[in-house]
Design an enzyme around this catalytic site. Structure first.
Site, mmCIF file in Angstrom:
data_model
loop_
_atom_site.group_PDB
_atom_site.id
_atom_site.type_symbol
_atom_site.label_atom_id
_atom_site.label_comp_id
_atom_site.label_asym_id
_atom_site.label_seq_id
_atom_site.Cartn_x
_atom_site.Cartn_y
_atom_site.Cartn_z
ATOM 1 N N TYR A 1 42.166 52.265 30.624
ATOM 2 C CA TYR A 1 41.416 51.196 31.293
ATOM 3 C C TYR A 1 41.463 49.978 30.381
ATOM 4 C CZ TYR A 1 37.329 49.298 33.777
ATOM 5 O OH TYR A 1 36.471 48.508 34.480
ATOM 6 N N ARG B 1 44.907 38.237 40.618
ATOM 7 C CA ARG B 1 44.058 37.799 39.500
ATOM 8 C C ARG B 1 43.695 39.051 38.718
ATOM 9 N NH1 ARG B 1 39.981 39.439 37.354
ATOM 10 N NH2 ARG B 1 38.583 39.376 39.115
ATOM 11 N N LYS C 1 41.313 52.145 37.628
ATOM 12 C CA LYS C 1 39.917 52.185 38.089
ATOM 13 C C LYS C 1 39.609 53.556 38.679
ATOM 14 C CE LYS C 1 38.499 47.827 37.596
ATOM 15 N NZ LYS C 1 37.280 47.313 37.001
ATOM 16 N N GLU D 1 39.552 44.661 44.514
ATOM 17 C CA GLU D 1 39.675 44.478 43.068
ATOM 18 C C GLU D 1 40.669 43.385 42.730
ATOM 19 O OE1 GLU D 1 37.854 46.729 40.901
ATOM 20 O OE2 GLU D 1 38.319 45.101 39.528
ATOM 21 N N ASP D 2 40.290 42.478 41.859
ATOM 22 C CA ASP D 2 41.195 41.514 41.249
ATOM 23 C C ASP D 2 42.030 40.703 42.244
ATOM 24 O OD1 ASP D 2 40.036 42.491 39.006
ATOM 25 O OD2 ASP D 2 41.861 43.128 38.014
ATOM 26 N N ASP E 1 34.363 44.721 43.433
ATOM 27 C CA ASP E 1 33.989 45.106 42.069
ATOM 28 C C ASP E 1 33.789 43.890 41.172
ATOM 29 O OD1 ASP E 1 33.631 46.855 39.880
ATOM 30 O OD2 ASP E 1 35.723 46.566 39.320
ATOM 31 N N ASP E 2 34.616 42.867 41.348
ATOM 32 C CA ASP E 2 34.545 41.715 40.441
ATOM 33 C C ASP E 2 33.334 40.846 40.736
ATOM 34 O OD1 ASP E 2 37.115 42.246 39.091
ATOM 35 O OD2 ASP E 2 37.815 42.072 41.146
ATOM 36 N N ASN F 1 38.013 39.381 30.025
ATOM 37 C CA ASN F 1 38.850 40.537 29.823
ATOM 38 C C ASN F 1 40.314 40.177 29.876
ATOM 39 O OD1 ASN F 1 38.120 43.211 29.646
ATOM 40 N ND2 ASN F 1 37.057 43.083 31.601
HETATM 41 O O1 LIG Z 1 38.634 45.914 34.780
HETATM 42 C C1 LIG Z 1 37.761 45.489 34.005
HETATM 43 O O2 LIG Z 1 37.658 45.836 32.839
HETATM 44 C C2 LIG Z 1 36.723 44.575 34.552
HETATM 45 C C3 LIG Z 1 37.196 43.894 35.758
HETATM 46 O O3 LIG Z 1 37.058 44.371 36.868
HETATM 47 C C4 LIG Z 1 37.943 42.646 35.601
HETATM 48 O O4 LIG Z 1 37.970 42.090 34.498
HETATM 49 O O5 LIG Z 1 38.530 42.215 36.596
HETATM 50 MG MG LIG Z 2 38.471 43.535 38.240
#
Ligand SMILES: O=C([O-])CC(=O)C(=O)O
Ligand SMILES: [Mg+2]
Length: 601
Positions: free
Chosen positions: A99, A163, A181, A252-253, A275-276, A422
């Site tokens: 991760y 992203r 994830k 996600e992203d 999640d974001d 991150n």
């Molecule tokens: O994945 C991770 O560590 C946290 C997250 O969702 C991101 O930064 O988009």
């Molecule tokens: Mg994310």
């Protein structure tokens, strides 16, 4: 077990026998004979714990985290039971490999380290290219054929790679994120690995480096217009929702505007969550509640400066506003006035001369027309913040000078500093910098994992808080999969934040920590999932009778222990593996609505 023919080694659709492939050298002689494996395995018969020792040795031989990642991907696709034993027994060391931060690098290199998976036996998720969206039902049908009966996915993580973390548009290479994830879903909350579905919408990329990379595995075209994006993404999500109506969908992203757009469109139409926006907000709020409790000033005296106003920044800030309103009875306009935001053009104000993106308008200030701050330093001097929160993806944006000022400004209270970007190459500051510049007074949480800090004066070791959504998304997903709510509300997410702050044990509080120790993640996930289920039932949105009844019995300890009973665990012994298919067994084994009972092989 029918073991009389050699076909017993193969299960439906020709995939390898899950017992044989997950037991390997642990197969007793009798089973080797029965499965026609005599002579095909080294003669030593060993326990899973010995296999695990060998796997750990091999892992430790790798000198870089990327090599470790590659080794672990290989192990996961070869022997999933051993992989999760290793992960669960070494979570603190392995989480940063499977991760963040390593997964970021793995995504950048995804097309170069792709593990040569062999379909249909070895499928790690769905790759949906834009030109194939019109054939989405066929793709879903192919996926169904590749999985075992009864292994319908109950959870998906879906990205378009636009992203990835703070790394920008990685195109199809973003697939590493849903894959990573979902490993956390299994490790941290006991979701069943065979019912997790990673998906990448391979809609092109605007990063020329990938378009020009001869090894790039995605479609080689630029991203579509907004209109074409929404038409295609909504058609995929709609088809998935029709095929698997109870499946929990985690976005996600996605790039900021699309993340908000998709969530807005789907949040009342399907069981979904971003999640974001929501996960990051939830985990930061959990740590922030702990920090506000420990800071030493009244909550309403907090002055919070956000650096970064993307989907995560604004999502987090809104959740913090709600917290001050709900938990401390501060009227919304006053709570909102406790926040200032800085983006790439400086402090966000109503009159700074540009047209603000819609999601920023709520936080635009009117009180500083005479002193338009263009830098973070200026904003720190103007706001005199008690809390500095970074979601900017700007490496070292919190310079030593800024951190020293945070300490000087906050002599009465402990300063709160959360560099949340991150991976590490994007983090606003490190734990060590924050500790040094504040005489170890800082209340700290970061998005990426930082090493512990040993104070040179005293030798005392301090543990940094990792405000990473891994503390909450697995629990939210588990809670949703168990109680099957119609949709996910902000109040359910808020209940999880509160439960996270409440989950700290006495030792963690005494050590000034803001998050529980990662080693306790399963225990904590059970408490958080229970809080989620309780709230879903309170809102009359939970659709699973058993969980509704459990909540109505008002015995929280019983509820938490029931959640724990439904968590998937890898088999500890060959006998356990033999009795229950490794991919569907839970401890203790019982039939339930979340996954079928043990399937005898
Ligand atoms: O994945 C991770 O560590 C946290 C997250 O969702 C991101 O930064 O988009
Ligand atoms: Mg994310």
């Amino acid at each position: 077990m029918d073991s009389g023919t050699s076909s017993a080694r193969r299960s439906r659709s020709g995939s390898p026998d899950p017992i044989a492939s997950n037991a390997g050298t642990a197969l007793p002689y009798a089973t080797r004979s029965a499965l026609h494996l005599k002579g095909l395995v080294p003669s030593g018969v060993e326990d899973f714990s010995v296999q695990e020792q060998r796997a750990l040795e091999q892992l430790n031989m790798k000198s870089t985290n990327l090599e470790k990642y590659i080794f672990l991907s290989w192990l996961r696709t070869t022997n999933i039971n051993l992989f999760y034993r290793l992960v669960l027994h070494n979570l603190k060391a392995i989480a940063p490999v499977i991760y963040t931060p390593t997964v970021g690098q793995a995504c950048q290199e995804y097309s170069h380290i792709y593990p040569f998976l062999a379909p249909p036996n070895n499928v790690d998720g769905l790759y949906i290219p834009l030109p194939e969206v019109e054939n989405i039902d066929e793709i879903i049908g192919n996926y169904r054929e590749s999985i075992k009966e009864g292994d319908e996915p109950e959870i998906t993580v879906i990205t378009d790679g636009s992203r990835i973390l703070g790394l920008g548009d990685l195109g199809m290479n973003g697939m590493g994120i849903p894959v990573g994830k979902l490993q956390l879903y299994v490790a941290a909350a006991g979701l069943n690995p065979d019912r997790c579905l990673p998906i990448v919408l391979d809609f092109g990329t605007d990063t020329d480096k990938y378009l020009e990379d001869p090894l790039y595995l995605g479609i080689r075209q630029h991203r579509p217009s907004d209109e074409a994006f929404y038409a295609a993404a909504n058609s995929v999500i709609g088809a998935l929702h029709r095929a698997f109506p109870n499946m929990f969908i985690q976005f996600e992203d996605f790039s900021t505007e699309h993340a908000f757009g998709l969530l807005e469109h789907w949040r009342h139409r399907a069981l979904c969550f971003n999640d974001d926006i929501q996960g990051t907000g939830c985990v930061i709020l959990g740590g922030f509640i702990s920090a506000v409790e420990q800071a030493g000033i009244p909550p309403r005296d907090q002055r919070i400066l956000f650096v970064g106003a993307g989907s995560a920044g604004v999502g987090v800030a809104k959740q913090l506003v709600d917290y001050f309103v709900v938990a401390h009875g501060i009227p919304e306009n006053e709570a909102r006035a406790m926040f200032w935001m800085v983006d790439s053009r400086g402090m966000i104000t109503t009159d700074r001369g540009d047209r603000l993106a819609q999601h920023k308008v709520y936080f635009a200030r009117e009180d500083n027309a005479s002193t338009q701050c263009t830098t973070i330093e200026e904003a720190v001097e103007y706001v005199r913040p008690t809390a500095l929160i970074g979601l900017s993806t700007i490496y070292k944006a919190f310079s030593e000078k800024i951190l020293v000022r945070m300490n000087e400004i906050n002599q009465k209270a402990r300063p709160i500093v959360f560099p949340l970007s991150n991976p590490e190459t994007k983090a606003e500051c490190s734990f060590e910098e924050a500790m040094r510049c504040t005489n170890n007074r800082v209340l700290f949480a970061s998005g990426t994992a930082f090493p512990e800090y040993t104070a040179p004066e005293t030798g005392r070791v301090y543990v940094p808080g990792q405000g990473n959504n891994m503390y909450v998304f697995p629990a939210i997903g588990l809670g949703a999969v168990l109680c099957k709510p119609t949709c996910i509300t902000d109040t359910m997410i808020y209940a999880v934040s509160k439960a996270l702050a409440a989950s700290l044990n006495a030792q963690e509080r005494a050590d000034g920590e803001l998050y529980p120790r990662i080693e306790r993640i399963r225990e904590v996930s059970a408490e958080l999932a229970a809080a989620f289920i309780q709230q879903a039932v309170r809102e009359d949105l939970a659709n699973d009778r058993m969980w509704v009844d459990l909540v109505k019995a008002s015995d929280t300890d019983k509820l938490v222990s029931e959640v724990r009973r439904f968590m998937w665990l890898p088999a500890e012994t060959f006998e356990q593996l033999r009795q229950c298919c490794p991919h569907t067994h839970h401890h203790p084994v019982m039939p339930h609505s979340h996954a079928e009972g043990p399937s005898k092989l």
